[in-house]
Design an enzyme around this catalytic site. Structure first.
Site, PDB file in Angstrom:
ATOM      1  N   ALA A  82      21.286  51.297  32.481  1.00 48.14           N
ATOM      2  CA  ALA A  82      22.029  50.280  31.668  1.00 48.14           C
ATOM      3  C   ALA A  82      22.019  48.859  32.392  1.00 48.14           C
ATOM      4  CB  ALA A  82      23.602  50.634  31.339  1.00 48.14           C
ATOM      5  N   ALA A  83      22.045  47.683  31.592  1.00 49.78           N
ATOM      6  CA  ALA A  83      21.899  46.489  32.418  1.00 49.78           C
ATOM      7  C   ALA A  83      23.226  45.564  31.760  1.00 49.78           C
ATOM      8  CB  ALA A  83      20.674  45.906  32.180  1.00 49.78           C
ATOM      9  N   ALA A  84      23.855  45.307  32.596  1.00 47.07           N
ATOM     10  CA  ALA A  84      25.306  44.458  32.159  1.00 47.07           C
ATOM     11  C   ALA A  84      25.097  42.967  32.410  1.00 47.07           C
ATOM     12  CB  ALA A  84      26.453  45.000  32.667  1.00 47.07           C
ATOM     13  N   GLY A  87      25.064  42.964  36.548  1.00 38.00           N
ATOM     14  CA  GLY A  87      24.239  43.866  37.426  1.00 38.00           C
ATOM     15  C   GLY A  87      23.795  44.814  36.357  1.00 38.00           C
ATOM     16  N   GLN A  88      22.679  45.762  37.122  1.00 42.48           N
ATOM     17  CA  GLN A  88      22.336  47.049  36.179  1.00 42.48           C
ATOM     18  C   GLN A  88      22.622  48.353  37.103  1.00 42.48           C
ATOM     19  OE1 GLN A  88      18.129  44.967  36.021  1.00 42.48           O
ATOM     20  NE2 GLN A  88      17.463  46.264  37.584  1.00 42.48           N
ATOM     21  N   VAL A  89      22.623  49.489  36.304  1.00 47.45           N
ATOM     22  CA  VAL A  89      22.704  50.595  36.704  1.00 47.45           C
ATOM     23  C   VAL A  89      21.766  51.603  36.852  1.00 47.45           C
ATOM     24  CG1 VAL A  89      24.463  52.632  36.483  1.00 47.45           C
ATOM     25  CG2 VAL A  89      24.966  50.243  36.051  1.00 47.45           C
ATOM     26  N   ASP A 238      38.995  44.021  30.724  1.00 54.54           N
ATOM     27  CA  ASP A 238      37.764  43.900  30.103  1.00 54.54           C
ATOM     28  C   ASP A 238      37.485  45.092  29.479  1.00 54.54           C
ATOM     29  OD1 ASP A 238      35.538  42.529  29.322  1.00 54.54           O
ATOM     30  OD2 ASP A 238      34.233  43.121  31.053  1.00 54.54           O
TER      31      ASP A 238
END
Length: 567
Positions: A82-84, A87-89, A238
Protein backbone atom coordinates in the site's frame (compact mmCIF):
# COMPACT_ATOMS: atom_id res chain seq x y z
CA UNK A 1 -18.31 12.85 -17.73
CA UNK A 2 -18.76 12.57 -13.94
CA UNK A 3 -16.29 9.67 -13.76
CA UNK A 4 -13.78 11.67 -15.81
CA UNK A 5 -14.17 14.67 -13.50
CA UNK A 6 -13.70 12.44 -10.43
CA UNK A 7 -10.48 11.02 -11.87
CA UNK A 8 -9.32 14.53 -12.67
CA UNK A 9 -10.01 15.70 -9.07
CA UNK A 10 -8.13 12.71 -7.63
CA UNK A 11 -5.20 13.40 -9.94
CA UNK A 12 -5.07 17.09 -9.02
CA UNK A 13 -5.19 16.36 -5.27
CA UNK A 14 -2.45 13.74 -5.67
CA UNK A 15 -0.27 16.17 -7.60
CA UNK A 16 -0.83 18.98 -5.07
CA UNK A 17 0.72 16.89 -2.28
CA UNK A 18 -0.03 15.13 1.02
CA UNK A 19 -1.99 17.96 2.63
CA UNK A 20 -4.51 17.96 -0.21
CA UNK A 21 -4.51 14.17 -0.28
CA UNK A 22 -5.77 14.25 3.31
CA UNK A 23 -8.58 16.60 2.26
CA UNK A 24 -9.52 14.09 -0.45
CA UNK A 25 -9.43 11.26 2.08
CA UNK A 26 -11.97 13.11 4.19
CA UNK A 27 -14.27 13.66 1.19
CA UNK A 28 -13.99 9.97 0.23
CA UNK A 29 -16.00 8.99 3.32
CA UNK A 30 -18.91 11.38 2.74
CA UNK A 31 -21.55 9.82 0.45
CA UNK A 32 -23.88 12.62 1.53
CA UNK A 33 -21.51 15.18 -0.05
CA UNK A 34 -20.03 13.41 -3.07
CA UNK A 35 -21.57 11.30 -5.87
CA UNK A 36 -20.61 7.60 -6.00
CA UNK A 37 -18.09 8.08 -8.80
CA UNK A 38 -16.19 10.64 -6.72
CA UNK A 39 -16.29 8.41 -3.64
CA UNK A 40 -14.77 5.50 -5.56
CA UNK A 41 -12.00 7.60 -7.05
CA UNK A 42 -11.17 9.52 -3.86
CA UNK A 43 -11.04 6.27 -1.88
CA UNK A 44 -7.93 5.49 -3.96
CA UNK A 45 -6.21 8.24 -1.95
CA UNK A 46 -6.36 6.08 1.18
CA UNK A 47 -3.67 3.59 0.25
CA UNK A 48 -3.30 3.53 -3.53
CA UNK A 49 -1.22 6.64 -4.17
CA UNK A 50 1.76 6.70 -6.54
CA UNK A 51 4.75 4.89 -5.09
CA UNK A 52 8.38 5.93 -4.98
CA UNK A 53 11.17 3.57 -6.17
CA UNK A 54 11.65 0.40 -4.11
CA UNK A 55 15.42 0.87 -4.24
CA UNK A 56 15.05 4.17 -2.37
CA UNK A 57 12.74 2.56 0.19
CA UNK A 58 15.09 -0.38 0.85
CA UNK A 59 18.09 1.95 1.07
CA UNK A 60 16.17 4.04 3.63
CA UNK A 61 15.42 0.92 5.73
CA UNK A 62 19.08 -0.16 5.76
CA UNK A 63 20.30 3.37 6.50
CA UNK A 64 17.80 3.98 9.31
CA UNK A 65 18.10 0.54 10.98
CA UNK A 66 21.82 0.12 10.35
CA UNK A 67 21.69 -3.44 8.94
CA UNK A 68 21.32 -5.14 5.54
CA UNK A 69 17.81 -6.24 4.59
CA UNK A 70 18.67 -9.93 4.46
CA UNK A 71 20.01 -9.85 8.02
CA UNK A 72 16.70 -8.48 9.33
CA UNK A 73 14.05 -10.15 7.16
CA UNK A 74 13.77 -13.67 5.84
CA UNK A 75 11.49 -12.18 3.16
CA UNK A 76 10.09 -8.80 2.15
CA UNK A 77 7.63 -7.98 -0.62
CA UNK A 78 9.43 -6.70 -3.75
CA UNK A 79 6.91 -3.87 -4.14
CA UNK A 80 4.66 -1.91 -1.73
CA UNK A 81 1.45 -3.48 -0.47
CA UNK A 82 0.00 0.00 0.00
CA UNK A 83 1.09 3.60 -0.57
CA UNK A 84 -0.26 6.48 1.52
CA UNK A 85 0.35 10.22 1.58
CA UNK A 86 3.46 10.12 3.77
CA UNK A 87 4.96 6.70 3.05
CA UNK A 88 4.48 3.21 1.66
CA UNK A 89 4.14 -0.19 3.30
CA UNK A 90 5.89 -3.51 2.66
CA UNK A 91 4.96 -6.94 4.00
CA UNK A 92 7.92 -8.74 5.57
CA UNK A 93 8.83 -11.67 7.84
CA UNK A 94 11.30 -11.08 10.64
CA UNK A 95 14.31 -13.36 10.45
CA UNK A 96 14.78 -13.87 14.19
CA UNK A 97 11.16 -14.79 15.04
CA UNK A 98 9.39 -15.58 11.78
CA UNK A 99 6.75 -12.95 12.68
CA UNK A 100 4.81 -11.32 9.84
CA UNK A 101 5.16 -7.54 10.01
CA UNK A 102 4.23 -4.37 8.15
CA UNK A 103 7.19 -2.09 7.39
CA UNK A 104 6.26 1.53 6.69
CA UNK A 105 8.90 3.66 4.96
CA UNK A 106 8.68 7.44 4.70
CA UNK A 107 8.64 9.18 1.32
CA UNK A 108 11.94 10.91 0.53
CA UNK A 109 11.87 14.71 0.75
CA UNK A 110 8.38 14.73 2.29
CA UNK A 111 9.30 17.43 4.85
CA UNK A 112 10.01 19.97 2.11
CA UNK A 113 6.78 19.13 0.26
CA UNK A 114 4.63 19.51 3.38
CA UNK A 115 6.45 22.68 4.39
CA UNK A 116 5.56 24.28 1.06
CA UNK A 117 1.92 23.12 1.32
CA UNK A 118 1.43 24.71 4.73
CA UNK A 119 3.33 27.85 3.83
CA UNK A 120 0.83 28.47 1.01
CA UNK A 121 -2.22 27.40 3.01
CA UNK A 122 -1.18 29.53 5.98
CA UNK A 123 -0.90 32.55 3.69
CA UNK A 124 -4.41 31.81 2.44
CA UNK A 125 -5.54 31.60 6.06
CA UNK A 126 -4.25 35.12 6.75
CA UNK A 127 -6.30 36.42 3.80
CA UNK A 128 -9.43 34.61 5.04
CA UNK A 129 -8.99 35.99 8.57
CA UNK A 130 -8.60 39.51 7.20
CA UNK A 131 -11.20 39.66 4.44
CA UNK A 132 -13.84 36.91 4.98
CA UNK A 133 -16.16 38.22 7.69
CA UNK A 134 -18.59 35.30 7.92
CA UNK A 135 -15.81 32.92 9.07
CA UNK A 136 -15.28 33.85 12.72
CA UNK A 137 -12.79 31.08 13.57
CA UNK A 138 -9.06 31.76 13.43
CA UNK A 139 -8.20 29.89 10.23
CA UNK A 140 -4.46 30.37 10.75
CA UNK A 141 -4.67 28.78 14.22
CA UNK A 142 -6.61 25.83 12.79
CA UNK A 143 -4.05 25.47 10.01
CA UNK A 144 -1.19 25.59 12.52
CA UNK A 145 -2.83 22.85 14.58
CA UNK A 146 -3.34 20.69 11.49
CA UNK A 147 0.28 21.29 10.45
CA UNK A 148 1.51 20.32 13.90
CA UNK A 149 -0.41 17.02 13.67
CA UNK A 150 0.92 16.27 10.19
CA UNK A 151 4.51 17.02 11.22
CA UNK A 152 4.08 14.63 14.17
CA UNK A 153 3.16 11.97 11.62
CA UNK A 154 6.60 12.38 10.07
CA UNK A 155 8.25 11.06 13.24
CA UNK A 156 7.61 7.30 13.19
CA UNK A 157 9.05 6.85 16.69
CA UNK A 158 6.34 9.20 17.91
CA UNK A 159 3.75 7.21 15.95
CA UNK A 160 4.99 4.02 17.62
CA UNK A 161 4.58 5.64 21.03
CA UNK A 162 1.09 6.76 20.01
CA UNK A 163 0.23 3.17 19.10
CA UNK A 164 1.52 1.89 22.43
CA UNK A 165 -0.53 4.44 24.37
CA UNK A 166 -3.62 3.77 22.24
CA UNK A 167 -3.30 0.00 22.82
CA UNK A 168 -2.95 0.48 26.57
CA UNK A 169 -6.07 2.64 26.76
CA UNK A 170 -8.48 0.97 24.33
CA UNK A 171 -7.39 -2.53 23.31
CA UNK A 172 -8.96 -3.98 26.49
CA UNK A 173 -12.18 -4.37 24.50
CA UNK A 174 -12.44 -7.81 22.93
CA UNK A 175 -13.65 -6.36 19.63
CA UNK A 176 -10.78 -3.85 19.15
CA UNK A 177 -7.35 -4.86 17.83
CA UNK A 178 -4.20 -2.71 18.00
CA UNK A 179 -0.89 -4.04 16.58
CA UNK A 180 2.32 -4.25 18.59
CA UNK A 181 5.35 -2.15 17.59
CA UNK A 182 8.76 -3.76 17.03
CA UNK A 183 11.09 -1.14 18.47
CA UNK A 184 14.33 -2.75 17.30
CA UNK A 185 13.10 -2.28 13.73
CA UNK A 186 11.70 1.24 14.14
CA UNK A 187 13.28 4.66 13.61
CA UNK A 188 12.17 8.20 12.72
CA UNK A 189 11.55 7.15 9.10
CA UNK A 190 10.86 3.39 9.39
CA UNK A 191 8.04 1.85 11.44
CA UNK A 192 7.58 -1.89 11.96
CA UNK A 193 4.41 -3.34 13.48
CA UNK A 194 2.32 -6.53 13.49
CA UNK A 195 0.86 -7.47 10.12
CA UNK A 196 -2.95 -7.34 10.35
CA UNK A 197 -5.07 -9.31 7.91
CA UNK A 198 -8.26 -7.42 7.19
CA UNK A 199 -10.57 -5.58 4.83
CA UNK A 200 -11.10 -1.83 4.63
CA UNK A 201 -14.41 -0.70 6.14
CA UNK A 202 -15.70 0.77 2.88
CA UNK A 203 -15.40 -2.60 1.08
CA UNK A 204 -18.86 -3.79 2.07
CA UNK A 205 -19.06 -6.77 -0.30
CA UNK A 206 -15.73 -8.19 0.92
CA UNK A 207 -16.77 -7.71 4.56
CA UNK A 208 -20.13 -9.41 4.09
CA UNK A 209 -18.41 -12.27 2.24
CA UNK A 210 -16.66 -13.04 5.54
CA UNK A 211 -20.02 -13.22 7.31
CA UNK A 212 -19.58 -9.80 8.94
CA UNK A 213 -21.75 -6.65 8.92
CA UNK A 214 -20.36 -3.19 8.20
CA UNK A 215 -22.73 -1.51 10.66
CA UNK A 216 -21.61 -3.80 13.49
CA UNK A 217 -18.02 -2.77 12.85
CA UNK A 218 -18.93 0.92 12.55
CA UNK A 219 -20.77 0.67 15.87
CA UNK A 220 -17.61 -0.77 17.43
CA UNK A 221 -15.75 2.22 15.98
CA UNK A 222 -18.29 4.67 17.38
CA UNK A 223 -18.20 3.18 20.88
CA UNK A 224 -14.39 3.12 20.82
CA UNK A 225 -14.27 6.70 19.49
CA UNK A 226 -16.58 7.92 22.25
CA UNK A 227 -14.27 6.34 24.82
CA UNK A 228 -11.37 8.08 23.11
CA UNK A 229 -13.09 11.46 22.96
CA UNK A 230 -14.83 11.52 26.33
CA UNK A 231 -13.21 9.01 28.69
CA UNK A 232 -9.46 9.43 28.34
CA UNK A 233 -9.45 12.30 25.86
CA UNK A 234 -6.77 10.72 23.66
CA UNK A 235 -8.23 10.05 20.23
CA UNK A 236 -7.46 8.91 16.71
CA UNK A 237 -7.89 12.03 14.57
CA UNK A 238 -7.62 10.37 11.16
CA UNK A 239 -10.03 7.37 11.12
CA UNK A 240 -10.45 6.99 7.34
CA UNK A 241 -11.12 3.46 5.95
CA UNK A 242 -7.48 2.91 5.05
CA UNK A 243 -6.59 3.21 8.73
CA UNK A 244 -9.26 0.80 10.04
CA UNK A 245 -9.68 -2.83 9.00
CA UNK A 246 -12.28 -5.51 9.62
CA UNK A 247 -10.47 -8.70 10.64
CA UNK A 248 -11.85 -12.16 9.74
CA UNK A 249 -12.71 -12.63 13.44
CA UNK A 250 -14.98 -9.57 13.38
CA UNK A 251 -12.63 -7.24 15.23
CA UNK A 252 -12.00 -3.62 14.31
CA UNK A 253 -8.26 -3.07 13.83
CA UNK A 254 -6.61 0.37 14.00
CA UNK A 255 -3.36 0.39 12.02
CA UNK A 256 -2.21 4.01 11.69
CA UNK A 257 -1.44 6.27 14.65
CA UNK A 258 0.29 9.23 13.08
CA UNK A 259 -2.42 11.83 13.67
CA UNK A 260 -3.66 11.80 17.28
CA UNK A 261 -5.17 14.53 19.43
CA UNK A 262 -6.47 15.13 22.96
CA UNK A 263 -9.71 16.52 24.38
CA UNK A 264 -9.31 18.69 27.52
CA UNK A 265 -10.95 17.17 30.62
CA UNK A 266 -13.26 20.14 31.10
CA UNK A 267 -14.47 19.79 27.51
CA UNK A 268 -15.01 16.02 27.86
CA UNK A 269 -17.47 16.52 30.70
CA UNK A 270 -19.07 19.55 29.04
CA UNK A 271 -19.79 17.56 25.86
CA UNK A 272 -21.77 14.95 27.81
CA UNK A 273 -23.60 17.67 29.71
CA UNK A 274 -24.32 19.34 26.37
CA UNK A 275 -26.09 16.19 25.19
CA UNK A 276 -28.21 16.19 28.38
CA UNK A 277 -29.16 19.80 27.89
CA UNK A 278 -30.05 19.01 24.28
CA UNK A 279 -32.36 16.18 25.38
CA UNK A 280 -33.99 18.49 27.94
CA UNK A 281 -34.13 21.35 25.42
CA UNK A 282 -32.45 23.54 28.01
CA UNK A 283 -31.02 26.05 25.56
CA UNK A 284 -29.77 28.46 28.21
CA UNK A 285 -27.64 25.70 29.72
CA UNK A 286 -26.51 24.69 26.23
CA UNK A 287 -25.34 28.24 25.57
CA UNK A 288 -23.42 28.31 28.87
CA UNK A 289 -21.70 25.03 27.91
CA UNK A 290 -19.84 26.92 25.21
CA UNK A 291 -17.71 28.59 27.88
CA UNK A 292 -16.42 25.21 29.10
CA UNK A 293 -15.97 24.04 25.51
CA UNK A 294 -13.81 27.11 24.86
CA UNK A 295 -16.12 28.25 22.06
CA UNK A 296 -16.74 31.61 23.73
CA UNK A 297 -14.70 34.00 25.83
CA UNK A 298 -15.98 34.35 29.44
CA UNK A 299 -17.04 37.97 28.86
CA UNK A 300 -19.38 37.14 25.95
CA UNK A 301 -23.10 37.42 26.76
CA UNK A 302 -24.85 34.20 25.71
CA UNK A 303 -28.42 35.50 26.02
CA UNK A 304 -28.70 36.46 22.30
CA UNK A 305 -27.49 32.97 21.34
CA UNK A 306 -30.29 31.16 23.19
CA UNK A 307 -33.10 32.06 20.70
CA UNK A 308 -30.91 30.94 17.77
CA UNK A 309 -30.32 27.55 19.43
CA UNK A 310 -34.02 27.27 20.22
CA UNK A 311 -35.06 28.05 16.64
CA UNK A 312 -32.74 25.43 15.18
CA UNK A 313 -33.19 22.58 17.67
CA UNK A 314 -36.94 22.99 18.14
CA UNK A 315 -37.26 22.26 14.43
CA UNK A 316 -34.60 19.55 14.45
CA UNK A 317 -36.08 17.78 17.51
CA UNK A 318 -39.63 17.50 16.20
CA UNK A 319 -39.31 13.73 16.55
CA UNK A 320 -36.46 12.43 18.73
CA UNK A 321 -32.80 13.20 19.23
CA UNK A 322 -31.83 9.71 18.06
CA UNK A 323 -33.25 10.47 14.60
CA UNK A 324 -30.86 13.38 14.16
CA UNK A 325 -28.07 13.01 11.66
CA UNK A 326 -24.67 14.20 12.93
CA UNK A 327 -24.18 16.22 9.77
CA UNK A 328 -27.55 17.92 10.41
CA UNK A 329 -26.36 19.08 13.80
CA UNK A 330 -22.98 20.24 12.49
CA UNK A 331 -24.62 22.16 9.63
CA UNK A 332 -27.26 23.69 11.91
CA UNK A 333 -24.80 24.70 14.58
CA UNK A 334 -22.55 26.03 11.86
CA UNK A 335 -25.28 28.48 10.88
CA UNK A 336 -25.48 29.62 14.51
CA UNK A 337 -21.71 29.84 14.89
CA UNK A 338 -21.36 32.17 11.90
CA UNK A 339 -23.77 34.68 13.44
CA UNK A 340 -22.07 35.03 16.83
CA UNK A 341 -18.51 35.45 18.19
CA UNK A 342 -17.71 31.74 18.34
CA UNK A 343 -14.30 30.26 17.77
CA UNK A 344 -13.84 26.57 17.01
CA UNK A 345 -10.95 25.11 19.05
CA UNK A 346 -8.54 22.93 17.11
CA UNK A 347 -9.33 19.82 19.17
CA UNK A 348 -13.04 20.23 18.40
CA UNK A 349 -12.42 20.55 14.66
CA UNK A 350 -10.57 17.21 14.81
CA UNK A 351 -13.46 15.65 16.79
CA UNK A 352 -15.92 16.76 14.12
CA UNK A 353 -13.67 15.28 11.45
CA UNK A 354 -13.41 11.99 13.32
CA UNK A 355 -17.15 11.59 13.89
CA UNK A 356 -18.17 12.69 10.40
CA UNK A 357 -15.78 10.13 8.90
CA UNK A 358 -17.36 7.36 11.00
CA UNK A 359 -20.85 8.49 10.06
CA UNK A 360 -19.79 8.57 6.41
CA UNK A 361 -18.59 4.95 6.66
CA UNK A 362 -21.94 3.90 8.10
CA UNK A 363 -23.84 5.68 5.33
CA UNK A 364 -22.19 3.35 2.82
CA UNK A 365 -24.13 0.46 4.36
CA UNK A 366 -27.26 2.28 5.53
CA UNK A 367 -28.28 5.72 4.19
CA UNK A 368 -30.59 6.13 7.23
CA UNK A 369 -27.88 5.50 9.83
CA UNK A 370 -27.83 7.98 12.74
CA UNK A 371 -24.60 8.31 14.67
CA UNK A 372 -26.34 9.87 17.70
CA UNK A 373 -28.62 6.86 18.08
CA UNK A 374 -25.57 4.59 18.00
CA UNK A 375 -23.92 6.81 20.63
CA UNK A 376 -26.74 6.53 23.18
CA UNK A 377 -25.51 3.31 24.90
CA UNK A 378 -22.21 4.95 25.75
CA UNK A 379 -23.77 8.18 27.03
CA UNK A 380 -26.31 6.21 29.07
CA UNK A 381 -23.62 4.04 30.66
CA UNK A 382 -21.49 7.07 31.53
CA UNK A 383 -24.42 8.91 33.10
CA UNK A 384 -25.48 5.90 35.15
CA UNK A 385 -22.03 4.88 36.39
CA UNK A 386 -19.76 7.94 36.44
CA UNK A 387 -19.07 9.58 39.81
CA UNK A 388 -18.04 12.91 38.28
CA UNK A 389 -20.07 15.62 40.10
CA UNK A 390 -20.98 17.36 36.85
CA UNK A 391 -22.36 14.15 35.36
CA UNK A 392 -24.22 13.27 38.56
CA UNK A 393 -25.92 16.66 38.41
CA UNK A 394 -26.71 16.08 34.73
CA UNK A 395 -28.26 12.68 35.57
CA UNK A 396 -30.43 14.18 38.31
CA UNK A 397 -31.46 16.96 35.94
CA UNK A 398 -32.31 14.46 33.21
CA UNK A 399 -34.34 12.16 35.47
CA UNK A 400 -36.13 14.63 37.72
CA UNK A 401 -36.59 17.83 35.76
CA UNK A 402 -39.89 16.63 34.33
CA UNK A 403 -41.94 14.31 36.57
CA UNK A 404 -43.97 13.05 33.64
CA UNK A 405 -40.90 11.52 31.96
CA UNK A 406 -38.57 10.63 34.86
CA UNK A 407 -39.36 6.88 34.97
CA UNK A 408 -39.58 6.70 31.21
CA UNK A 409 -36.13 8.30 30.91
CA UNK A 410 -34.64 6.02 33.57
CA UNK A 411 -35.96 2.97 31.74
CA UNK A 412 -34.60 4.28 28.42
CA UNK A 413 -31.21 5.00 29.98
CA UNK A 414 -31.02 1.44 31.35
CA UNK A 415 -32.15 -0.06 28.03
CA UNK A 416 -29.41 1.89 26.25
CA UNK A 417 -26.78 1.43 28.95
CA UNK A 418 -27.17 -2.34 28.99
CA UNK A 419 -26.34 -2.40 25.27
CA UNK A 420 -22.80 -1.46 26.29
CA UNK A 421 -20.99 -4.65 27.20
CA UNK A 422 -19.15 -2.90 30.00
CA UNK A 423 -22.30 -1.80 31.83
CA UNK A 424 -22.81 -3.29 35.31
CA UNK A 425 -25.85 -2.55 37.47
CA UNK A 426 -23.81 -2.36 40.68
CA UNK A 427 -21.73 0.45 39.17
CA UNK A 428 -24.88 2.45 38.47
CA UNK A 429 -25.99 2.32 42.11
CA UNK A 430 -22.87 3.52 43.93
CA UNK A 431 -22.62 7.13 42.66
CA UNK A 432 -26.36 7.71 43.21
CA UNK A 433 -26.20 6.46 46.82
CA UNK A 434 -23.09 8.55 47.43
CA UNK A 435 -24.87 11.65 46.19
CA UNK A 436 -28.05 10.75 48.09
CA UNK A 437 -26.25 10.74 51.46
CA UNK A 438 -23.89 13.59 50.64
CA UNK A 439 -24.13 17.18 51.91
CA UNK A 440 -25.42 18.37 48.51
CA UNK A 441 -28.08 15.69 48.17
CA UNK A 442 -31.06 17.25 49.97
CA UNK A 443 -32.90 18.13 46.76
CA UNK A 444 -32.42 14.57 45.54
CA UNK A 445 -33.49 13.16 48.93
CA UNK A 446 -36.76 15.08 48.75
CA UNK A 447 -37.41 13.75 45.24
CA UNK A 448 -36.47 10.19 46.20
CA UNK A 449 -38.81 10.23 49.21
CA UNK A 450 -41.70 11.47 47.07
CA UNK A 451 -41.05 8.88 44.37
CA UNK A 452 -40.60 6.08 46.93
CA UNK A 453 -44.00 6.91 48.42
CA UNK A 454 -45.62 6.94 44.97
CA UNK A 455 -43.97 3.67 43.98
CA UNK A 456 -44.92 1.92 47.23
CA UNK A 457 -48.53 3.00 46.81
CA UNK A 458 -48.55 1.91 43.16
CA UNK A 459 -47.12 -1.53 44.00
CA UNK A 460 -49.56 -2.00 46.88
CA UNK A 461 -52.52 -0.91 44.78
CA UNK A 462 -51.39 -3.00 41.80
CA UNK A 463 -51.07 -6.07 44.00
CA UNK A 464 -54.61 -5.56 45.34
CA UNK A 465 -55.95 -5.11 41.80
CA UNK A 466 -54.19 -8.28 40.64
CA UNK A 467 -55.60 -10.20 43.64
CA UNK A 468 -59.11 -8.94 42.91
CA UNK A 469 -58.83 -9.85 39.21
CA UNK A 470 -57.58 -13.33 40.13
CA UNK A 471 -60.47 -14.00 42.51
CA UNK A 472 -63.29 -16.33 41.38
CA UNK A 473 -66.12 -14.51 39.62
CA UNK A 474 -68.69 -15.45 42.27
CA UNK A 475 -66.58 -13.75 44.99
CA UNK A 476 -66.02 -10.48 43.17
CA UNK A 477 -69.50 -8.98 43.92
CA UNK A 478 -68.99 -9.77 47.59
CA UNK A 479 -65.55 -8.14 47.66
CA UNK A 480 -66.75 -5.03 45.79
CA UNK A 481 -70.06 -4.79 47.67
CA UNK A 482 -71.90 -5.00 44.36
CA UNK A 483 -69.98 -2.11 42.79
CA UNK A 484 -69.49 -3.01 39.08
CA UNK A 485 -66.40 -0.80 38.93
CA UNK A 486 -64.66 -2.98 41.52
CA UNK A 487 -63.76 -2.50 45.17
CA UNK A 488 -61.62 0.60 44.63
CA UNK A 489 -63.37 3.93 44.46
CA UNK A 490 -60.80 5.58 42.19
CA UNK A 491 -60.95 7.23 38.80
CA UNK A 492 -60.01 5.23 35.72
CA UNK A 493 -57.17 7.65 34.85
CA UNK A 494 -55.62 7.42 38.33
CA UNK A 495 -55.95 3.63 38.31
CA UNK A 496 -54.15 3.39 34.93
CA UNK A 497 -51.38 5.76 36.09
CA UNK A 498 -50.65 3.68 39.19
CA UNK A 499 -50.68 0.39 37.27
CA UNK A 500 -48.41 1.90 34.61
CA UNK A 501 -45.95 3.14 37.27
CA UNK A 502 -45.96 -0.25 39.02
CA UNK A 503 -45.31 -2.07 35.72
CA UNK A 504 -42.53 0.33 34.73
CA UNK A 505 -40.76 -0.13 38.08
CA UNK A 506 -40.94 -3.91 37.61
CA UNK A 507 -39.52 -3.55 34.07
CA UNK A 508 -36.64 -1.43 35.39
CA UNK A 509 -35.88 -4.06 38.02
CA UNK A 510 -35.93 -6.67 35.26
CA UNK A 511 -33.45 -4.59 33.24
CA UNK A 512 -31.11 -4.37 36.23
CA UNK A 513 -31.34 -8.13 36.73
CA UNK A 514 -30.57 -8.75 33.06
CA UNK A 515 -27.37 -6.68 33.08
CA UNK A 516 -24.03 -8.48 32.93
CA UNK A 517 -22.70 -9.71 36.23
CA UNK A 518 -25.97 -9.13 38.10
CA UNK A 519 -25.84 -10.28 41.71
CA UNK A 520 -28.59 -9.85 44.35
CA UNK A 521 -25.87 -8.40 46.57
CA UNK A 522 -26.32 -5.27 44.45
CA UNK A 523 -28.89 -4.28 47.10
CA UNK A 524 -26.36 -4.54 49.91
CA UNK A 525 -25.28 -0.88 49.54
CA UNK A 526 -28.95 0.12 49.92
CA UNK A 527 -29.24 -1.88 53.15
CA UNK A 528 -26.00 -0.36 54.41
CA UNK A 529 -27.24 3.09 53.48
CA UNK A 530 -30.45 2.62 55.48
CA UNK A 531 -28.36 1.77 58.56
CA UNK A 532 -26.49 5.06 58.43
CA UNK A 533 -27.95 8.16 60.15
CA UNK A 534 -28.77 9.85 56.86
CA UNK A 535 -30.29 6.66 55.50
CA UNK A 536 -32.46 6.19 58.59
CA UNK A 537 -33.81 9.71 58.11
CA UNK A 538 -34.73 8.89 54.51
CA UNK A 539 -36.28 5.58 55.59
CA UNK A 540 -38.40 7.28 58.25
CA UNK A 541 -39.51 9.93 55.76
CA UNK A 542 -40.56 7.24 53.30
CA UNK A 543 -42.36 5.20 55.99
CA UNK A 544 -44.15 8.31 57.24
CA UNK A 545 -45.11 9.33 53.74
CA UNK A 546 -46.41 5.86 52.86
CA UNK A 547 -48.45 5.72 56.08
CA UNK A 548 -49.99 9.13 55.44
CA UNK A 549 -50.69 8.27 51.80
CA UNK A 550 -52.34 4.93 52.58
CA UNK A 551 -54.34 6.46 55.44
CA UNK A 552 -55.57 9.22 53.13
CA UNK A 553 -56.40 6.64 50.48
CA UNK A 554 -58.34 4.50 52.98
CA UNK A 555 -60.27 7.53 54.20
CA UNK A 556 -61.02 8.41 50.59
CA UNK A 557 -62.34 4.90 49.97
CA UNK A 558 -64.60 5.06 53.05
CA UNK A 559 -66.06 8.51 52.40
CA UNK A 560 -66.26 8.59 48.63
CA UNK A 561 -69.70 7.90 47.15
CA UNK A 562 -69.56 5.12 44.55
CA UNK A 563 -70.52 6.20 41.03
CA UNK A 564 -74.13 5.57 39.98
CA UNK A 565 -74.43 3.10 37.10
CA UNK A 566 -75.44 4.82 33.87
CA UNK A 567 -74.79 8.33 35.16
Amino acid sequence: MRRARAIELRTILTRLGPTFVKIGQGLSTRPDLCPPEYLEELSELQDSLPTFPDEEAFACIERELGSPLDSMYSSISPSPIAAASLGQVYKARLKYSGKLVAVKVQRPGIEDIIGLDFYLLRGLGFLINKYVDFISSDVVALMDEFARRVYQELNYVQEGQNARRFKKLYADRQDVLVPDIFWDYTSAKVLTMDWIEGVKLNQQAAIEKQGLKVLDLVNIGIQCSLRQLLEYGYFHADPHPGNMLATPEGKLAFIDFGMMSETPEVARVAIIGHVIHLVNRDYEAMARDYYALDFLEPDVDVSPIVPALKNFFDDALNSTVSELNFKTIVDGLGAVLYQYPFKVPAYYALILRSLTVLEGLALYADPNFKVLAASYPYFAKRLLTDSNPYLRDALIELLFKDRKFRWNRLENLLVQGIQDREFAAKDALQPVLKLLLGPDGEELRVLVVKEAVRVTEAITFGTLVDSYNAAPEFLKPLISSGNPAGPFKISKVEREQMIELRDRVFRIWGLLRSSDGFDPSILQPVVQMLQEPGGRVIGSRVAGGVTQRLAARLLQQLLRTPPVTGS
